[in-house]
Design a protein around this motif. Structure first.
Motif, PDB file in Angstrom:
ATOM      1  N   GLU A   5       0.870  -1.167   0.000  1.00  0.00           N
ATOM      2  CA  GLU A   5       0.000   0.000   0.000  1.00  0.00           C
ATOM      3  C   GLU A   5       0.912   1.223   0.000  1.00  0.00           C
ATOM      4  O   GLU A   5       1.981   1.205   0.598  1.00  0.00           O
ATOM      5  CB  GLU A   5      -0.884   0.012   1.247  1.00  0.00           C
ATOM      6  N   ARG A 141      -1.600  -1.353   6.084  1.00  0.00           N
ATOM      7  CA  ARG A 141      -2.288  -0.058   6.068  1.00  0.00           C
ATOM      8  C   ARG A 141      -2.254   0.638   7.427  1.00  0.00           C
ATOM      9  O   ARG A 141      -2.165   1.857   7.499  1.00  0.00           O
ATOM     10  CB  ARG A 141      -3.751  -0.233   5.648  1.00  0.00           C
ATOM     11  N   TYR A 165      -3.563   7.761  -1.844  1.00  0.00           N
ATOM     12  CA  TYR A 165      -3.519   6.621  -0.925  1.00  0.00           C
ATOM     13  C   TYR A 165      -4.074   5.389  -1.627  1.00  0.00           C
ATOM     14  O   TYR A 165      -5.243   5.349  -1.993  1.00  0.00           O
ATOM     15  CB  TYR A 165      -4.341   6.970   0.309  1.00  0.00           C
TER      16      TYR A 165
END
Length: 166
Positions: A5, A141, A165
């Motif tokens: 991520e 995350r 994001y």
């Protein structure tokens, strides 16, 4: 291997909002009694991202700065991204000052951000400079959320924006 991520750290001002704030400040200054029949000019160069202030004296210059700063705050423009130059004498005893808008993270600040992320000893968070932005990546995350929280607590002299994001 799990997909990482990521998010990007950037900075900048909405230039249209800056233009609107400058126009509002010009209108306010033109109607104020203490600015009647004196030099009080605000120039905005959209391409160079600079605001020029020209006033009769330092008192008027500071009053103009207060007006424009209030207008910028009202329009959600980060005043941390404004860098005031030194006031310089101009013709006929007037004074000029240039205000620069920071639109990108400078290399030394980007390196400080990367160093901060590495010094925090996050388990798997990685930071890297990409042009005028910093990209943070991690498979977790929750760790990225912790990085954002920790970076918001730091002061780098500019407003950090966290976006992209994924």
């Amino acid at each position: 291997m799990a997909k990482d991520e990521t998010f990007d750290i950037t900075t900048g001002c909405d230039l249209q909002e800056v233009a609107n704030a400058v126009n509002q400040a010009r209108k306010e200054i033109s109607t104020r009694f203490d600015f009647k029949n004196v030099v009080a000019e605000i120039d905005y160069d959209h391409n160079a991202t600079k605001i020029g202030l020209h006033a009769a004296d330092e008192y008027k210059l500071e009053a103009m700065w207060q007006v424009i700063q209030g207008r910028l705050i009202a329009r959600n423009v980060p005043v941390q991204n404004l860098v005031r130059g030194t006031a310089q004498k101009a013709s006929q005893g007037t004074i000029r000052q240039e205000v620069t808008l920071v639109q990108a993270i400078e290399q030394d600040i980007a390196k400080k951000i990367v160093k901060f992320v590495k010094d925090q000893k996050y388990k798997k968070a990685q930071a890297q400079v990409q042009g005028d932005a910093v990209r943070i990546s991690s498979p977790n995350r929750d760790e990225l959320q912790q990085v954002i929280t920790d970076l918001k607590a730091q002061d780098y002299g500019i407003e950090l924006k966290f976006g992209n994001y994924r």
